[in-house]
Scaffold this motif. Structure first.
Motif, PDB file in Angstrom:
ATOM      1  N   LEU A  39      -7.443  10.259  -9.669  1.00  0.00           N
ATOM      2  CA  LEU A  39      -8.320  10.519  -8.438  1.00  0.00           C
ATOM      3  C   LEU A  39      -9.090   9.296  -8.006  1.00  0.00           C
ATOM      4  O   LEU A  39      -9.148   9.146  -6.784  1.00  0.00           O
ATOM      5  N   ARG A  40      -9.700   8.829  -9.119  1.00  0.00           N
ATOM      6  CA  ARG A  40     -10.762   7.695  -8.847  1.00  0.00           C
ATOM      7  C   ARG A  40      -9.709   6.358  -8.153  1.00  0.00           C
ATOM      8  O   ARG A  40     -10.111   5.824  -7.148  1.00  0.00           O
ATOM      9  N   TYR A  41      -8.634   6.145  -8.736  1.00  0.00           N
ATOM     10  CA  TYR A  41      -7.718   4.963  -8.466  1.00  0.00           C
ATOM     11  C   TYR A  41      -7.231   5.160  -6.806  1.00  0.00           C
ATOM     12  O   TYR A  41      -7.549   4.271  -5.993  1.00  0.00           O
ATOM     13  N   VAL A  42      -6.984   6.272  -6.591  1.00  0.00           N
ATOM     14  CA  VAL A  42      -6.485   6.366  -5.096  1.00  0.00           C
ATOM     15  C   VAL A  42      -7.693   6.380  -4.275  1.00  0.00           C
ATOM     16  O   VAL A  42      -7.627   6.006  -2.981  1.00  0.00           O
ATOM     17  N   ALA A  43      -8.837   6.926  -4.809  1.00  0.00           N
ATOM     18  CA  ALA A  43     -10.188   6.824  -3.681  1.00  0.00           C
ATOM     19  C   ALA A  43     -10.556   5.198  -3.485  1.00  0.00           C
ATOM     20  O   ALA A  43     -10.956   4.851  -2.748  1.00  0.00           O
ATOM     21  N   ASP A  44     -10.266   4.401  -4.466  1.00  0.00           N
ATOM     22  CA  ASP A  44     -10.684   2.983  -4.585  1.00  0.00           C
ATOM     23  C   ASP A  44      -9.673   2.014  -3.841  1.00  0.00           C
ATOM     24  O   ASP A  44      -9.857   1.421  -2.800  1.00  0.00           O
ATOM     25  N   SER A  45      -8.585   2.380  -4.529  1.00  0.00           N
ATOM     26  CA  SER A  45      -7.425   1.455  -4.043  1.00  0.00           C
ATOM     27  C   SER A  45      -6.360   2.262  -3.350  1.00  0.00           C
ATOM     28  O   SER A  45      -6.205   3.418  -3.608  1.00  0.00           O
ATOM     29  N   ALA A 104       1.102   1.566  -7.170  1.00  0.00           N
ATOM     30  CA  ALA A 104       1.067   1.848  -8.589  1.00  0.00           C
ATOM     31  C   ALA A 104       0.973   3.236  -9.070  1.00  0.00           C
ATOM     32  O   ALA A 104       1.754   3.719  -9.922  1.00  0.00           O
ATOM     33  N   VAL A 105       0.286   4.020  -8.320  1.00  0.00           N
ATOM     34  CA  VAL A 105      -0.035   5.239  -8.595  1.00  0.00           C
ATOM     35  C   VAL A 105       1.078   6.163  -8.352  1.00  0.00           C
ATOM     36  O   VAL A 105       1.461   7.110  -8.925  1.00  0.00           O
ATOM     37  N   ALA A 106       2.112   5.620  -7.268  1.00  0.00           N
ATOM     38  CA  ALA A 106       3.259   6.341  -7.091  1.00  0.00           C
ATOM     39  C   ALA A 106       4.138   6.251  -8.457  1.00  0.00           C
ATOM     40  O   ALA A 106       4.795   7.104  -8.758  1.00  0.00           O
ATOM     41  N   ALA A 107       4.313   5.092  -8.876  1.00  0.00           N
ATOM     42  CA  ALA A 107       5.227   4.618  -9.998  1.00  0.00           C
ATOM     43  C   ALA A 107       4.518   5.678 -11.155  1.00  0.00           C
ATOM     44  O   ALA A 107       5.239   6.295 -11.925  1.00  0.00           O
ATOM     45  N   TYR A 124       0.874  -1.251  -0.102  1.00  0.00           N
ATOM     46  CA  TYR A 124      -0.127  -0.020  -0.006  1.00  0.00           C
ATOM     47  C   TYR A 124       0.922   1.344  -0.024  1.00  0.00           C
ATOM     48  O   TYR A 124       2.039   1.317   0.286  1.00  0.00           O
ATOM     49  N   LEU A 125       0.214   2.323  -0.174  1.00  0.00           N
ATOM     50  CA  LEU A 125       0.764   3.565  -0.214  1.00  0.00           C
ATOM     51  C   LEU A 125       1.140   4.175   1.101  1.00  0.00           C
ATOM     52  O   LEU A 125       0.413   4.541   1.877  1.00  0.00           O
ATOM     53  N   SER A 126       2.456   3.733   1.683  1.00  0.00           N
ATOM     54  CA  SER A 126       2.925   4.085   2.937  1.00  0.00           C
ATOM     55  C   SER A 126       4.287   4.204   2.970  1.00  0.00           C
ATOM     56  O   SER A 126       5.010   4.047   1.974  1.00  0.00           O
ATOM     57  N   PHE A 127       4.561   4.921   4.120  1.00  0.00           N
ATOM     58  CA  PHE A 127       6.005   5.479   4.136  1.00  0.00           C
ATOM     59  C   PHE A 127       6.499   5.011   5.572  1.00  0.00           C
ATOM     60  O   PHE A 127       5.781   5.192   6.501  1.00  0.00           O
ATOM     61  N   PRO A 128       7.578   4.803   5.815  1.00  0.00           N
ATOM     62  CA  PRO A 128       8.877   4.416   4.884  1.00  0.00           C
ATOM     63  C   PRO A 128       8.776   3.068   4.326  1.00  0.00           C
ATOM     64  O   PRO A 128       7.866   2.326   4.841  1.00  0.00           O
ATOM     65  N   PRO A 129       9.431   2.799   3.427  1.00  0.00           N
ATOM     66  CA  PRO A 129       8.879   1.669   2.433  1.00  0.00           C
ATOM     67  C   PRO A 129       9.941   0.302   3.309  1.00  0.00           C
ATOM     68  O   PRO A 129      10.940   0.629   4.330  1.00  0.00           O
ATOM     69  N   THR A 130       9.501  -0.862   3.136  1.00  0.00           N
ATOM     70  CA  THR A 130      10.310  -1.725   3.668  1.00  0.00           C
ATOM     71  C   THR A 130      11.246  -2.683   2.997  1.00  0.00           C
ATOM     72  O   THR A 130      11.856  -3.398   3.428  1.00  0.00           O
ATOM     73  N   GLY A 131      10.928  -2.406   1.721  1.00  0.00           N
ATOM     74  CA  GLY A 131      11.924  -3.115   0.797  1.00  0.00           C
ATOM     75  C   GLY A 131      11.881  -2.294  -0.602  1.00  0.00           C
ATOM     76  O   GLY A 131      10.955  -1.529  -0.947  1.00  0.00           O
ATOM     77  N   PHE A 132      12.874  -2.810  -1.415  1.00  0.00           N
ATOM     78  CA  PHE A 132      13.127  -2.083  -2.841  1.00  0.00           C
ATOM     79  C   PHE A 132      12.333  -3.324  -3.656  1.00  0.00           C
ATOM     80  O   PHE A 132      12.548  -4.327  -3.544  1.00  0.00           O
TER      81      PHE A 132
END
Lengths: 272, 365
Positions: A232-238, A242-245, A47-55
């Motif tokens: 906008l929609r994508y972030v609202a649903d899931s 991927a949206v960060a990429a 999920y979209l979270s910070f900090p990352p746990t791996g690369f």
């Protein structure tokens, strides 16, 4: 013992140091979100979270399969390109008319062309929905393009007008005396001289249209969702990364454009 | 005179109804091959006149006739003029050769002829070696000559020069005067030259049209305009002038072809001599004496009217004096080989009666 002459010693006053620290902090503040997005895009988190746990590069690998993004990108590229073309075809002649001819009510016309910059886009978007709806233009490319033309026209007119007013009109007159008719003067003299302004205006129009969310959301959310709408929609649903990429791809895209504008005429002259 | 190359007939330009016209029923005829200077202070209508001849501006009324043909309604790009602008107006995105070739390109000349004529035009201004250069890197004098080549390469019906020298520094301006004049005479291009600089006009022109308030005050050869000004304005605008109020006392016989010598009475100077048109006896006129025609005598026993030196300016070539005679200051310019008076000295002024000229009565306007 010889002492070096005082005047060669550089003294940095405390206030200058403080200013630099402040500026640095401001940059960190402004750039931090972007940095975080870049970092997240390479993370292995679900999920979209910070900090990352791996690369991981999985989000980039998944991008091409994300059909909503691909379709959104397609819609956006089509509408932004057509918008840019139309806005140049309207904006350049309009600027020339305003700058070079005795147009009655010139001031009022300039103000009208520049007014969309001042109207909140939510208001404009609502107005567009109410107007385009009965015409059957909501959820179509045309609808989005109409909306985007109205908000990007001011940029093209501004940059073109600025090029026109700073250019020396006597070279146009010289060309006329030498036998050039109106079209030849435009094609051979005026256009080449104002080209940097026109290109910069076109690029800014493209970027603004590319990035625009509010009008696209109101006018064509269900029928022709543009990329910003899809995001906008994508972030609202899931909430996967991927949206960060995708965001990183868009950042690179913007950087390319900014470099282009800078090369063509200097960003400062374009936007101020 | 045969058909003039250019005739302006009642040419009028009014920018806004109600305002005084910038050019007011102007009439002028220019002979083939002449260089005519339109000379006047800013706002006198000289540039407006030039722009109307070029076709860059429509006259409110009147006609522009070239070679007997009315061109007033012909658009600018079909008039075949050549024009040099104050800012030179070179096309910034073209190199020198492309600038010069532009008019030929518009005339759709074949490329070989274009190249040949561009080469000859650049040779004429001695800048052939700059053909491939960008215009931005050129000096003011070079830009100016490129602009001249660009205007002349099309063999224009008229060459129009709008203050072409005013953006150059003083030294260059002097040498460009001679160069422009030489090129104009070599090509035989009938030329209208707008300037506010009287020296330029006197030096270069075959005829000078002195303009003021949208009208031509006087149109004539440089020496005529300088020596025999028709109005006070012309006398003061061209060169420096002492203008004195003179009462004509007696006619002393002919002087030259159609002028008479007179005894006149001038306040501060008493009875002096002057020349003027016939029939002035008993009249009051403005009398012109050019400063360099005034003789300054330091010797107290000399003849002439006494005056007190107010200021002295030494320029090397000459000494300029301001001398108070009676209640008015007069200008005098003396050679530097004699004794130079100092402020406060009493000197005596006089002049050859033939060099004092009584202006014709001014028409009421």
């Amino acid at each position: 013992m010889t002492t070096p002459p005082n005047r060669f010693r550089r003294r940095v006053p405390v206030s200058a140091v403080a200013l630099r620290v402040l500026v640095a902090l401001l940059y960190v503040f402004l750039l931090a979100p972007l940095v975080i997005i870049v970092v997240i895009s390479f993370s292995s988190n679900q999920y979209l979270s910070f900090p990352p746990t791996g690369f991981s590069l999985r989000w980039y690998a998944e991008l091409p399969a994300e059909t909503t993004f691909i379709q959104g990108m397609q819609t956006t590229l089509i509408t932004a390109s057509i918008t840019t073309l139309i806005v140049l075809l309207i904006g350049v002649p309009a600027s020339i008319a305003l700058a070079r001819y005795e147009v009655p009510g010139r001031g009022a016309i300039s103000a009208f062309f520049l007014s969309p910059l001042l109207v909140p886009s939510v208001v404009l978007a609502l107005g567009l929905v109410l107007t385009l709806g009965p015409l059957g233009l909501t959820n179509t490319y045309q609808g989005i393009v109409i909306g985007h033309v109205s908000i990007t026209l001011p940029y093209v007119i501004r940059t073109t007008l600025m090029s026109l007013t700073t250019a020396d009109t006597s070279s146009e007159e010289a060309a006329r005396v030498l036998g050039a008719n109106g079209w030849a003067v435009f094609r051979l003299i005026t256009l080449p001289i104002i080209r940097p302004g026109v290109i910069a205006g076109g690029i800014v129009a493209f970027v603004v249209s590319f990035d625009e969310a509010v009008i696209s959301l109101f006018v064509a959310e269900s029928g022709k969702p543009t990329l910003p709408v899809q995001i906008l929609r994508y972030v609202a649903d899931s909430a996967d990364a991927a949206v960060a990429a995708l965001s990183v791809v868009l950042i690179l895209f913007s950087v390319v454009i900014v470099v282009l504008v800078e090369r063509v005429m200097g960003l400062r002259r374009t936007l101020i | 005179m045969s058909t003039p190359k250019l005739a302006l007939v009642d040419l009028t330009k009014r920018y806004q109804p109600g305002l005084a016209p910038a050019v007011d029923h102007l009439n002028m005829e220019v002979e083939e091959g002449h260089l005519v200077a339109l000379l006047g202070p800013s706002g006198c209508g000289k540039t407006t006149t030039l722009r109307m001849v070029a076709g860059l501006m429509d006259p409110t009324a009147g006609r522009i006739v070239v070679d007997g043909e009315d061109i007033t309604s012909i658009p600018v790009h079909r008039r075949g003029m050549g024009m040099v602008f104050q800012s030179y107006a070179l096309f910034p995105h073209m190199n020198v050769a492309a600038n010069v070739a532009f008019g030929l390109r518009m005339r759709r000349l074949p490329k070989s002829e274009r190249l040949e004529r561009v080469r000859r035009a650049l040779d004429m201004v001695q800048l052939g070696y700059l053909a491939e250069r960008e215009t931005k890197a050129l000096s003011g004098g070079q830009q100016q000559r490129i602009a001249l080549a660009r205007a002349l390469v099309v063999e224009p019906t008229l060459l129009l020069l709008d203050e072409p020298l005013s953006n150059l520094d003083a030294k260059l301006r002097e040498s460009m005067r001679g160069e422009i004049r030489a090129i104009q005479q070599r090509t035989g291009a009938t030329t209208l030259f707008v300037t506010h600089d009287q020296d330029e006009a006197l030096d270069m022109a075959d005829r000078i049209a002195v303009m003021n308030g949208g009208l031509i005050e006087q149109f004539g050869e440089p020496s005529e305009v300088y020596e025999r000004p028709r109005t006070r304005f012309v006398a003061e605008f061209i060169g420096r002038a002492n203008l004195l109020d003179a009462t004509v006392v007696a006619d002393r016989g002919p002087s030259g072809a159609d002028e008479r010598r007179y005894d006149v009475q001038v306040p501060g100077f008493g009875a002096v001599g002057a020349v003027g048109a016939p029939g002035l006896t008993g009249a009051t006129r403005t009398m012109l004496v050019r400063p360099h025609r005034v003789q300054v005598h330091c010797d107290p026993g000399a003849s002439g009217s006494p005056g007190t030196v107010e200021s002295v300016s030494y320029t090397g070539d000459s000494v300029g004096y301001r001398v108070r005679v009676g209640d008015r200051a007069q200008l005098a310019e003396a050679p530097t080989d004699g004794r130079i008076a100092a402020p406060g000295d009493v000197v005596r002024l006089d002049w050859d009666p033939a060099s004092a000229y009584l202006l014709p009565e001014e028409e009421e306007r």
